[in-house]
Design an enzyme around this catalytic site. Structure first.
Site, short mmCIF file in Angstrom:
data_model
loop_
_atom_site.label_atom_id
_atom_site.label_comp_id
_atom_site.label_asym_id
_atom_site.label_seq_id
_atom_site.Cartn_x
_atom_site.Cartn_y
_atom_site.Cartn_z
N CYS A 247 0.81 -1.22 0.00
CA CYS A 247 0.00 0.00 0.00
C CYS A 247 0.85 1.27 0.00
CB CYS A 247 -0.94 0.00 1.21
SG CYS A 247 -2.18 -1.33 1.15
N GLY A 248 2.10 1.16 0.41
CA GLY A 248 2.98 2.34 0.42
C GLY A 248 3.56 2.67 -0.94
#
Length: 350
Positions: free
Chosen positions: A139-140
């Site tokens: 998700c980063g």
């Protein structure tokens, strides 16, 4: 400083109502996972209305192998990446031959040669384009990719950098994994494909969305918070219920420290371009940051309409801001991912 010239996203053809996904999950899990009926409320509590899927729901009912799902990942990722890139090129008003660098972000499939090479080959981009595949950021990855794309453009003022993020989370579903993490993951994750064009200083800035700086932080001894456990059957999802607690304990201080390096404070941020994660994550941001008003409105709307598309989600939020309009001032992009880690990018909108 570099600037964001254009963004594009894909609305997939099998966008599915959350209620339909809920119904199917109950059918798939209830026989071998007794907790399914007790936990099914999780689908309603996400506040997600629609899920962006690359395949019809019937696909996920059929037996398949990791090899078959990964082959589908490669074909689907390539087809929709090209579509997103072509749209982004048109919006940026450039020729495909102008692209000097490509960064490809993903954590939901495997390919060697990497997808950036496949994109160059299929689109017949300049064969001398500099390639940087970024894998494993979860998700980063969207914010990290944006930071790295701007770093490239900062180093070369003539650069035209293409950033592509593809996450086909639905193709990682292991139907034989009857764990709580997999069940909860089936209530959140979706598929997303986004592209961005970032230009260096020697190009005319029409959009006036300028890169100022970035921050990346890995939190020690938090490796178990989020990630994959690789098995014969594929990518087994791992994530902890402690993610909101982690945000409450760390993110305010981290943002303040990052902004202070640019002689700014939270009140200077007018546009919050956050990866949503899920409802509990958004609630944690609201509780700890205590910003007045509905500062996560755009982020929440993207989550409601698409679900959690891992790294691509924050680029959908950025695309929505660029399409509907920013508030003049500063913008903060933020996402958290495996490691456990946080990624931030500071933008100036004028």
């Amino acid at each position: 400083m570099p600037f964001i010239a254009a963004t594009a996203k894909i609305d997939l053809p099998y966008k599915t109502d959350q209620s339909e996904a809920k119904k199917q999950a109950l059918e798939l899990f209830s026989k071998n996972f007794p907790e399914a009926k007790r936990l099914i409320f999780a689908f309603d509590n996400t506040e997600i209305k629609y899920r962006n899927f690359c395949k019809p729901l019937s696909y996920y009912e059929k037996p398949n192998t990791f090899e078959e799902r990964n082959n589908d990942y490669i074909k689907t990722a390539l087809d929709y990446s090209v579509q997103a890139v072509e749209d982004c090129i048109t919006k940026a008003g450039i020729a495909k031959e102008d692209i000097t660098d490509i960064l490809f972000v993903s954590t939901t499939g495997l390919a060697t040669p990497s997808l950036d090479g496949l994109i160059i080959n299929k689109m017949r981009l300049n064969p001398h384009v500099n390639r940087s595949p970024l894998w494993g950021l979860g998700c980063g990855g969207g914010v990290s990719g944006m930071a790295k794309a701007n770093t490239v453009a900062k180093a070369n003022p003539d650069a035209v950098v293409l950033l592509v993020a593809v996450e086909l989370c639905s193709l990682t579903l292991i139907k034989s994994d009857y764990s709580k993490s997999n069940f909860i993951g089936s209530s959140l994750f979706s598929d997303g494909i986004a592209a961005c064009i970032i230009k260096g200083d020697n190009h005319k800035n029409n959009n006036e969305v300028t890169f100022i700086g970035s921050s990346s932080k890995l939190y020690y001894d938090s490796l178990e918070v989020m990630g994959w456990d690789f098995q014969d059957t594929g990518f087994k999802v791992l994530f902890s219920k402690d993610i909101p607690t982690f945000i409450n304990e760390h993110i305010k201080e981290d943002i303040d420290e990052f902004l202070s390096k640019h002689q700014l404070q939270m009140s200077d941020i007018k546009n919050f371009i956050f990866h949503p994660g899920g409802k509990k994550v958004l609630d944690a941001y609201q509780d700890t940051l205590r910003v007045e008003g509905d500062f996560l409105k755009t982020t929440r709307e993207v989550m409601n309409d698409y679900g959690n598309m891992s790294s691509a989600t924050v680029l959908y939020v950025l695309e929505k801001f660029m399409r509907e309009g920013f508030e003049e001032g500063y913008g903060l992009m933020l996402s958290m991912g495996p490691g456990f880690s946080s990624e931030m990018v500071l933008l100036k909108i004028s």
